[in-house]
Design a protein around this motif. Structure first.
Motif, PDB file in Angstrom:
ATOM      1  N   TRP A  81       0.841  -1.200   0.000  1.00  0.00           N
ATOM      2  CA  TRP A  81       0.000   0.000   0.000  1.00  0.00           C
ATOM      3  C   TRP A  81       0.874   1.247   0.000  1.00  0.00           C
ATOM      4  O   TRP A  81       1.778   1.364   0.840  1.00  0.00           O
ATOM      5  CB  TRP A  81      -0.872   0.022   1.262  1.00  0.00           C
ATOM      6  N   HIS A  82       0.598   2.140  -0.915  1.00  0.00           N
ATOM      7  CA  HIS A  82       1.409   3.362  -0.956  1.00  0.00           C
ATOM      8  C   HIS A  82       0.666   4.512  -1.603  1.00  0.00           C
ATOM      9  O   HIS A  82      -0.390   4.349  -2.213  1.00  0.00           O
ATOM     10  CB  HIS A  82       2.724   3.110  -1.703  1.00  0.00           C
ATOM     11  N   SER A  83       1.255   5.673  -1.456  1.00  0.00           N
ATOM     12  CA  SER A  83       0.807   6.888  -2.134  1.00  0.00           C
ATOM     13  C   SER A  83       1.989   7.314  -2.990  1.00  0.00           C
ATOM     14  O   SER A  83       3.128   7.362  -2.508  1.00  0.00           O
ATOM     15  CB  SER A  83       0.467   7.943  -1.074  1.00  0.00           C
ATOM     16  N   ASP A  84       1.752   7.606  -4.281  1.00  0.00           N
ATOM     17  CA  ASP A  84       2.876   7.861  -5.181  1.00  0.00           C
ATOM     18  C   ASP A  84       3.687   9.088  -4.752  1.00  0.00           C
ATOM     19  O   ASP A  84       3.124  10.121  -4.373  1.00  0.00           O
ATOM     20  CB  ASP A  84       2.378   8.065  -6.620  1.00  0.00           C
ATOM     21  N   SER A  85       4.996   8.915  -4.860  1.00  0.00           N
ATOM     22  CA  SER A  85       5.930  10.023  -4.605  1.00  0.00           C
ATOM     23  C   SER A  85       5.833  10.614  -3.210  1.00  0.00           C
ATOM     24  O   SER A  85       6.217  11.764  -3.009  1.00  0.00           O
ATOM     25  CB  SER A  85       5.737  11.161  -5.624  1.00  0.00           C
TER      26      SER A  85
ATOM     27  N   GLU B  17      -4.932  -6.833 -10.673  1.00  0.00           N
ATOM     28  CA  GLU B  17      -5.884  -5.755 -10.387  1.00  0.00           C
ATOM     29  C   GLU B  17      -5.167  -4.673  -9.563  1.00  0.00           C
ATOM     30  O   GLU B  17      -4.056  -4.891  -9.077  1.00  0.00           O
ATOM     31  CB  GLU B  17      -7.088  -6.287  -9.578  1.00  0.00           C
ATOM     32  N   THR B  18      -5.812  -3.535  -9.404  1.00  0.00           N
ATOM     33  CA  THR B  18      -5.236  -2.495  -8.530  1.00  0.00           C
ATOM     34  C   THR B  18      -6.270  -2.133  -7.477  1.00  0.00           C
ATOM     35  O   THR B  18      -7.453  -1.941  -7.804  1.00  0.00           O
ATOM     36  CB  THR B  18      -4.835  -1.251  -9.338  1.00  0.00           C
ATOM     37  N   GLU B  19      -5.830  -2.051  -6.234  1.00  0.00           N
ATOM     38  CA  GLU B  19      -6.733  -1.706  -5.139  1.00  0.00           C
ATOM     39  C   GLU B  19      -6.465  -0.282  -4.655  1.00  0.00           C
ATOM     40  O   GLU B  19      -5.313   0.169  -4.624  1.00  0.00           O
ATOM     41  CB  GLU B  19      -6.562  -2.686  -3.981  1.00  0.00           C
TER      42      GLU B  19
ATOM     43  N   MET C 154      -4.598   5.534  -0.896  1.00  0.00           N
ATOM     44  CA  MET C 154      -3.424   4.692  -1.113  1.00  0.00           C
ATOM     45  C   MET C 154      -3.844   3.656  -2.152  1.00  0.00           C
ATOM     46  O   MET C 154      -5.024   3.421  -2.359  1.00  0.00           O
ATOM     47  CB  MET C 154      -3.021   3.938   0.166  1.00  0.00           C
ATOM     48  N   HIS C 155      -2.856   3.044  -2.784  1.00  0.00           N
ATOM     49  CA  HIS C 155      -3.167   1.992  -3.745  1.00  0.00           C
ATOM     50  C   HIS C 155      -2.095   0.924  -3.707  1.00  0.00           C
ATOM     51  O   HIS C 155      -1.011   1.137  -3.152  1.00  0.00           O
ATOM     52  CB  HIS C 155      -3.294   2.577  -5.159  1.00  0.00           C
ATOM     53  N   ARG C 156      -2.429  -0.227  -4.276  1.00  0.00           N
ATOM     54  CA  ARG C 156      -1.439  -1.297  -4.408  1.00  0.00           C
ATOM     55  C   ARG C 156      -1.829  -2.193  -5.576  1.00  0.00           C
ATOM     56  O   ARG C 156      -3.006  -2.338  -5.908  1.00  0.00           O
ATOM     57  CB  ARG C 156      -1.323  -2.130  -3.128  1.00  0.00           C
ATOM     58  N   ALA C 157      -0.793  -2.793  -6.185  1.00  0.00           N
ATOM     59  CA  ALA C 157      -1.023  -3.754  -7.270  1.00  0.00           C
ATOM     60  C   ALA C 157      -1.267  -5.124  -6.669  1.00  0.00           C
ATOM     61  O   ALA C 157      -0.721  -5.463  -5.624  1.00  0.00           O
ATOM     62  CB  ALA C 157       0.203  -3.797  -8.180  1.00  0.00           C
ATOM     63  N   GLN C 158      -2.083  -5.906  -7.338  1.00  0.00           N
ATOM     64  CA  GLN C 158      -2.306  -7.289  -6.941  1.00  0.00           C
ATOM     65  C   GLN C 158      -1.380  -8.189  -7.754  1.00  0.00           C
ATOM     66  O   GLN C 158      -1.047  -7.874  -8.895  1.00  0.00           O
ATOM     67  CB  GLN C 158      -3.763  -7.674  -7.201  1.00  0.00           C
TER      68      GLN C 158
ATOM     69  N   PRO D  42       2.813 -10.702 -20.004  1.00  0.00           N
ATOM     70  CA  PRO D  42       3.134  -9.270 -19.971  1.00  0.00           C
ATOM     71  C   PRO D  42       2.002  -8.456 -19.339  1.00  0.00           C
ATOM     72  O   PRO D  42       0.821  -8.817 -19.435  1.00  0.00           O
ATOM     73  CB  PRO D  42       3.287  -8.913 -21.450  1.00  0.00           C
ATOM     74  N   ARG D  43       2.378  -7.405 -18.666  1.00  0.00           N
ATOM     75  CA  ARG D  43       1.411  -6.411 -18.169  1.00  0.00           C
ATOM     76  C   ARG D  43       2.052  -5.063 -18.445  1.00  0.00           C
ATOM     77  O   ARG D  43       3.142  -4.777 -17.941  1.00  0.00           O
ATOM     78  CB  ARG D  43       1.168  -6.594 -16.672  1.00  0.00           C
ATOM     79  N   ASP D  44       1.404  -4.273 -19.269  1.00  0.00           N
ATOM     80  CA  ASP D  44       1.995  -2.997 -19.704  1.00  0.00           C
ATOM     81  C   ASP D  44       1.052  -1.866 -19.326  1.00  0.00           C
ATOM     82  O   ASP D  44      -0.024  -1.721 -19.906  1.00  0.00           O
ATOM     83  CB  ASP D  44       2.229  -3.059 -21.221  1.00  0.00           C
TER      84      ASP D  44
ATOM     85  N   ARG E 270       1.040   2.438 -18.184  1.00  0.00           N
ATOM     86  CA  ARG E 270       1.861   3.655 -18.270  1.00  0.00           C
ATOM     87  C   ARG E 270       1.222   4.749 -17.449  1.00  0.00           C
ATOM     88  O   ARG E 270       0.024   4.997 -17.560  1.00  0.00           O
ATOM     89  CB  ARG E 270       2.008   4.062 -19.724  1.00  0.00           C
ATOM     90  N   ARG E 271       2.052   5.396 -16.654  1.00  0.00           N
ATOM     91  CA  ARG E 271       1.512   6.352 -15.687  1.00  0.00           C
ATOM     92  C   ARG E 271       2.015   7.759 -15.926  1.00  0.00           C
ATOM     93  O   ARG E 271       3.211   7.975 -16.130  1.00  0.00           O
ATOM     94  CB  ARG E 271       1.910   5.922 -14.272  1.00  0.00           C
ATOM     95  N   SER E 272       1.093   8.706 -15.918  1.00  0.00           N
ATOM     96  CA  SER E 272       1.462  10.120 -15.900  1.00  0.00           C
ATOM     97  C   SER E 272       1.071  10.651 -14.531  1.00  0.00           C
ATOM     98  O   SER E 272       0.090  10.204 -13.930  1.00  0.00           O
ATOM     99  CB  SER E 272       0.762  10.882 -17.019  1.00  0.00           C
TER     100      SER E 272
END
Ligand code: OGA
Ligand code: MN
Length: 307
Positions: free
Chosen positions: A119-123, A146-148, A267-271, A279-281, A283-285
Motif C-alpha cells: 500500500w502506498h501513495s505515489d511520490s 488488479e489495482t486496489e 493509497m493503492h497497491r497492485a495485486q 506481460p502487463r503494460d 503507463r503512468r502520468s
C-alpha cells in the motif's frame, strides 16, 4: 445525473471511486470539462475512464496536462537496461525490458517494482509529493494484476477521537529505502545516499474540500521524535485500519482503461499476477501537488474541532 458539461459519474463503490462517462479523454478537453473532472476527483478520489483503446503517449500527456502540472523527473534506481518508453514523462509500470521481453526473476527493475504491491501513495518520498496519478492499461494479464485503492478520508473519519488526537500534528519520514527495504531490496551506496527520507504530515487536509485524511504509505518508515518500534507499530496499526475492506475499491482492468487517483486522499497497491509468464503494460502520468504537504497542513486551524 449529468452535470452541465455532459459528464456523468457512476459510483463504483459505496465509499470511493466512480466511472466518469461522457468525455473522450483521447481528445483535447475544455477548461469546463477539466473543472468537472476536478470536482469528480474531489468527491470520489478515484475516477475510471473506460476508453476501450489505450491512449497514445501524446494523448495521455495532453489529458494529464489539462488537469495540472506534471511531476518533475526524479532519481531512479540503477538498472542495467535503458528506458522502454519514448519519454521519461511517463512512468513505465510494466514487467518488460526495452525490447518488450518479460523481465527475468532476478532483474532489479522487477524487484523494485514489486514494491507496488505494498500500500502506498505515489511520490510520498518526494519533498513535493504527487497529486493525481493516471494509469493507462495497454496490455493486461489473463488473471490477477488488479489495482486496489483505499480511501484515506474514510480512514481518518472512522478513527476514534483518542487516535485522532494522537496522530494529528505528527510527521512521518518517507523514503523508498523503507518501502522496498521491507521486501529485501538491496540498494547501492548511491541509492542509499540519494533516497533521503522526506518529512510528511501524517494527517492532511484537502485544500478544496477541507476534508482530513490519513497520509500513509509503505514509504513511511519513521515518525519524527518517536522511538522506532513505537513509530513502526503506529504506522502498521493505522495502515491496517485504513485498508480494511470497507474502504477499498478493487479495479479489474480492461485494455484502454485509464484510472486516475488523488494521492493526497488514497493509497493503492497492485495485486499479484504471473509476471514471469504474462506481460502487463501500464503507463503512468503524474501531476505534482505543487507545494510540500507540510506547508498547507500547518495552515489548518484546528484538526480536533473539524469532523
Ligand atoms: C502505480 C502503481 C499499481 C499497479 O502505477 O503507481 O502503483 O497495479 N500501480 O500497477
Ligand atoms: Mn503507485
Amino acid at each position: 445525473m449529468r452535470n452541465p458539461v455532459g459528464l456523468k459519474f457512476s459510483p463504483l463503490h459505496p465509499v470511493l471511486a466512480a466511472e466518469c462517462k461522457g468525455v473522450d479523454i483521447s481528445a483535447p478537453i475544455s477548461p469546463e470539462v477539466a473543472d468537472a473532472i476536478h470536482d469528480g476527483m474531489d468527491q470520489y478520489g478515484v475516477l475510471v475512464f473506460r476508453q476501450g483503446k489505450a491512449l497514445t503517449t501524446e494523448q495521455q500527456l495532453r489529458f494529464t496536462r489539462s488537469l495540472g502540472e506534471l511531476e518533475g523527473l526524479y532519481t531512479k534506481i540503477e538498472a542495467e537496461a535503458g528506458a522502454r518508453l519514448e519519454t521519461p514523462l511517463l512512468s513505465d509500470i510494466s514487467n518488460l525490458t526495452p525490447g518488450n521481453e518479460l523481465l527475468p526473476a532476478e532483474d532489479r527493475k522487477r524487484q523494485f517494482q514489486m514494491g507496488n504491491r505494498l500500500w502506498h501513495s505515489d511520490s510520498s518520498y518526494k519533498k513535493i509529493p504527487a497529486k493525481y496519478s493516471a494509469l493507462c492499461a495497454h496490455v493486461i494479464p489473463p488473471s490477477g494484476g488488479e489495482t486496489e485503492f483505499a480511501d484515506m478520508r474514510a480512514a481518518w473519519d472512522m478513527l476514534d477521537d483518542v487516535m485522532k488526537e494522537k496522530v494529528k500534528g505528527l510527521t512521518a519520514e518517507h523514503s523508498r529505502i523503507f518501502s522496498k527495504g521491507t521486501l529485501g531490496f538491496q540498494f547501492t551506496e548511491k541509492e542509499l545516499h540519494d533516497f533521503v527520507p522526506m518529512p510528511q504530515p501524517l494527517v492532511r487536509t484537502h485544500p478544496r474540500t477541507g476534508r482530513h485524511s490519513l497520509y500513509l504509505s509503505s514509504h513511511a518508515g519513521r515518525i519524527v521524535g518517536w522511538p522506532l518500534p513505537e513509530a513502526l507499530m503506529l504506522l502498521r496499526e493505522l495502515t491496517e485500519h485504513a485498508t480494511q475492506r470497507e474502504f477499498v475499491y478493487r479495479h479489474v482492468w480492461r485494455v484502454g482503461d485509464v484510472v486516475m487517483w488523488d494521492n493526497r486522499v488514497t493509497m493503492h497497491r497492485a495485486q499479484p499476477y504471473d509476471d514471469l509468464k504474462y506481460p502487463r503494460d501500464m503507463r503512468r502520468s503524474t501531476l505534482t501537488s505543487g507545494a510540500p504537504a507540510l506547508a498547507y497542513t500547518e495552515t489548518v486551524p484546528d484538526l480536533a474541532t473539524a469532523a
